[in-house]
Design a protein around this motif. Structure first.
Motif, mmCIF file in Angstrom:
data_model
loop_
_atom_site.group_PDB
_atom_site.id
_atom_site.type_symbol
_atom_site.label_atom_id
_atom_site.label_comp_id
_atom_site.label_asym_id
_atom_site.label_seq_id
_atom_site.Cartn_x
_atom_site.Cartn_y
_atom_site.Cartn_z
ATOM 1 N N HIS A 146 2.686 -13.981 -4.091
ATOM 2 C CA HIS A 146 2.992 -13.356 -5.376
ATOM 3 C C HIS A 146 2.364 -11.977 -5.392
ATOM 4 O O HIS A 146 1.321 -11.746 -4.779
ATOM 5 N N GLN A 147 2.990 -11.060 -6.118
ATOM 6 C CA GLN A 147 2.509 -9.684 -6.133
ATOM 7 C C GLN A 147 1.134 -9.543 -6.770
ATOM 8 O O GLN A 147 0.426 -8.555 -6.535
ATOM 9 N N ASN A 148 0.722 -10.532 -7.575
ATOM 10 C CA ASN A 148 -0.592 -10.474 -8.222
ATOM 11 C C ASN A 148 -1.564 -11.507 -7.676
ATOM 12 O O ASN A 148 -2.536 -11.872 -8.354
ATOM 13 N N ILE A 149 -1.294 -11.975 -6.457
ATOM 14 C CA ILE A 149 -2.215 -12.871 -5.753
ATOM 15 C C ILE A 149 -2.512 -12.242 -4.400
ATOM 16 O O ILE A 149 -1.600 -11.820 -3.690
ATOM 17 N N VAL A 150 -3.787 -12.154 -4.056
ATOM 18 C CA VAL A 150 -4.192 -11.466 -2.836
ATOM 19 C C VAL A 150 -3.558 -12.141 -1.613
ATOM 20 O O VAL A 150 -3.362 -13.360 -1.589
ATOM 21 N N SER A 151 -3.244 -11.347 -0.604
ATOM 22 C CA SER A 151 -2.565 -11.859 0.595
ATOM 23 C C SER A 151 -3.574 -12.113 1.712
ATOM 24 O O SER A 151 -4.457 -11.289 1.971
ATOM 25 N N ASP A 180 -1.548 -8.420 -15.393
ATOM 26 C CA ASP A 180 -1.400 -8.761 -13.969
ATOM 27 C C ASP A 180 -1.965 -10.144 -13.688
ATOM 28 O O ASP A 180 -1.339 -10.960 -12.991
ATOM 29 N N ALA A 199 -0.174 -13.780 -12.614
ATOM 30 C CA ALA A 199 -0.601 -14.632 -11.496
ATOM 31 C C ALA A 199 -0.799 -16.069 -11.960
ATOM 32 O O ALA A 199 -0.352 -17.022 -11.294
ATOM 33 N N ASP A 256 -6.388 -2.783 -6.363
ATOM 34 C CA ASP A 256 -5.996 -1.906 -5.262
ATOM 35 C C ASP A 256 -6.159 -0.440 -5.666
ATOM 36 O O ASP A 256 -6.745 -0.129 -6.717
ATOM 37 N N ASN A 278 -3.743 -2.045 -9.493
ATOM 38 C CA ASN A 278 -2.985 -3.283 -9.619
ATOM 39 C C ASN A 278 -3.952 -4.431 -9.355
ATOM 40 O O ASN A 278 -4.701 -4.404 -8.374
ATOM 41 N N LYS A 301 -5.118 -8.338 -8.514
ATOM 42 C CA LYS A 301 -4.673 -9.518 -7.764
ATOM 43 C C LYS A 301 -5.766 -10.585 -7.814
ATOM 44 O O LYS A 301 -6.950 -10.287 -7.658
ATOM 45 N N SER A 334 -7.886 -13.685 -6.453
ATOM 46 C CA SER A 334 -8.350 -14.099 -5.122
ATOM 47 C C SER A 334 -9.197 -15.361 -5.227
ATOM 48 O O SER A 334 -9.403 -15.901 -6.311
#
Length: 441
Positions: free
Chosen positions: A210-215, A262, A266, A291, A295, A297, A299
């Protein structure tokens, strides 16, 4: 040498084929005199053969014909075998030349990418991750990263590379090449709890995109130490922005509201769109990362659980100040526990204070307990707002955010709203260019 080993079996096959041909030829048997009666009944092959039959038995004639057939068979076998062998040799030669070219190119690229101080580049890993993420594919995105690579990228885990520190270990800045940075979480100590959280976070972040969850980019296991490699979040955590050296000076009212929606997005994804729904269980400002464009995110999924399994042998975990009262006192965990923690984060954004303020060596003051009476009093509310953002927002918006926060931190879980309702209440307060629906004139 490898080509020679490939050719030897082919030569063996060829000689075997020729041997079979010779062994399979009919024997040139001299028939006995008693067989002359049988031979005389066959049609003569030529006039010459007929005359010979009148003089002597037909043995010699049969032998000549059989030898002629045998020579033809041997010739055909040799031609076929040599043709097959030549074709196979040609194919093997082409394969060997192509293989040498591939090896030469790969060696050249490896030498080009290997720098004395950088060891290995993570570019292929990043490219693979980006392609999978952009395609929206589920499944194993994280890759195994060599420990030596992490050492080189973090300057042997030098103090100057430390980004932050948590309960399980430190987070380091890692530079894998000139353009690519990542964050490496080092989980120290080993033990069942560390191993369980490591595996849990791996499992969830591989599934969740998801764009608001850290990768999660990769991981490493080195002895009893575990490493998780995340995308780099240049502005650190919300906690460091609000309570660090800058004391929230970089966070305007609009940016704070953007961060709130944001994280609400999430949580909405975890609660409403995951199957089964997921309870994060550790919502707090230090687990909200920012970021370069602020934005936000979410974690740290080491404590996350699926709805329906949260009451089965789940150890009470979380951070004081954010833990919902029903979970802390009775062990009852639902998605409303995350909503309570979100309400505390909203108060941090609004007031600029920590969830627990140390009053003395033995006493701490809860932000929720202190702020609740003032949040519902419109005359007192503007006075408790963070001085950095005071008088920078529309008062109607301030009252609405305060009302949402009050609902989220209700002691009774059933009185708290769903995170979807929270999100839809906040979106109209955020400018369109920041992800909301507010038109700024």
């Amino acid at each position: 040498m490898n080509l020679l080993f490939l050719l030897l079996p082919m030569w063996a096959c060829t000689f075997s084929l020729l041997s079979i041909t010779f062994l399979a030829r009919p024997e040139s048997t001299v028939y006995p005199i008693s067989a002359s009666v049988f031979l005389s009944k066959q049609n003569p092959i030529s006039q010459f053969s007929s005359e010979m039959e009148a003089v002597s038995p037909g043995v010699a004639v049969v032998r000549v014909v059989q030898h002629q057939d045998l020579n033809k068979r041997i010739l055909i076998a040799l031609i076929v075998a040599s043709t097959l062998l030549g074709g196979i040799l040609l194919l093997l030669l082409c394969f060997w030349i192509r293989r040498q070219k591939i090896l030469k190119n790969s060696n050249g690229k490896s030498k080009h990418n290997l720098e004395p101080t950088k060891a290995i580049s993570l570019s292929p890993i990043v490219d693979r991750f980006n392609s999978l993420w952009m395609a929206g594919k589920k499944g194993s995105v994280a890759v195994v990263i060599e420990y030596q690579l992490l050492e080189a990228a973090t300057n042997n885990f030098r103090e100057s590379n430390v980004l932050g520190e948590g309960g399980r270990g430190r987070v380091y800045k890692a530079r894998f090449d000139e353009k690519f940075l990542a964050a490496v979480k080092k989980l120290d100590g080993g033990g069942q709890d560390t191993e369980r959280e490591f595996e849990n976070e791996m499992e969830w972040l591989v599934k969740i995109q998801h764009q608001n969850i850290v990768s999660l980019l990769g991981y490493c296991i080195h002895g009893e130490t575990r490493f998780l490699v995340y995308e780099m979040m240049q502005n650190g955590s919300l906690e460091s922005q609000l309570h660090g050296p800058t004391q929230g000076s970089a966070l305007t009212w609009n940016l704070r509201m953007k961060i709130a929606i944001d994280i609400a997005r999430a949580l909405e994804y975890l609660h409403e769109h995951c199957n089964p729904p997921v309870v994060h269980r550790d919502i707090k400002s230090s687990n909200i990362l920012l970021d370069s464009k602020f934005n936000a995110k979410l974690s740290d999924f080491g404590l996350a659980v699926a709805t329906g399994s949260q009451n089965k042998n789940i150890k009470l975990s979380g951070t004081l100040g954010y833990v919902a009262p029903e979970y802390l006192l009775e062990g009852k965990l639902t998605d409303k526990s995350d909503v309570y923690a979100f309400g505390v984060v909203l108060l941090e954004l609004l007031i600029g204070k920590k969830p627990l303020e140390k009053m003395s060596s033995t006493q701490c003051q809860s932000l929720v307990t202190w702020a609740m009476p003032q949040l519902t009093d419109r005359s007192k509310l503007p006075n408790i707002v963070d001085p950095i953002i005071k008088d920078t927002m529309d008062l109607k918006h301030l009252y609405q955010v305060a009302a949402v926060a009050v609902l989220c931190i209700q002691p009774e879980p059933s009185y708290r709203p769903l995170i979807t309702d929270v999100l839809h209440s906040l979106i109209p307060l955020v400018p369109m260019e920041l992800g909301g629906s507010l038109r700024v004139t």
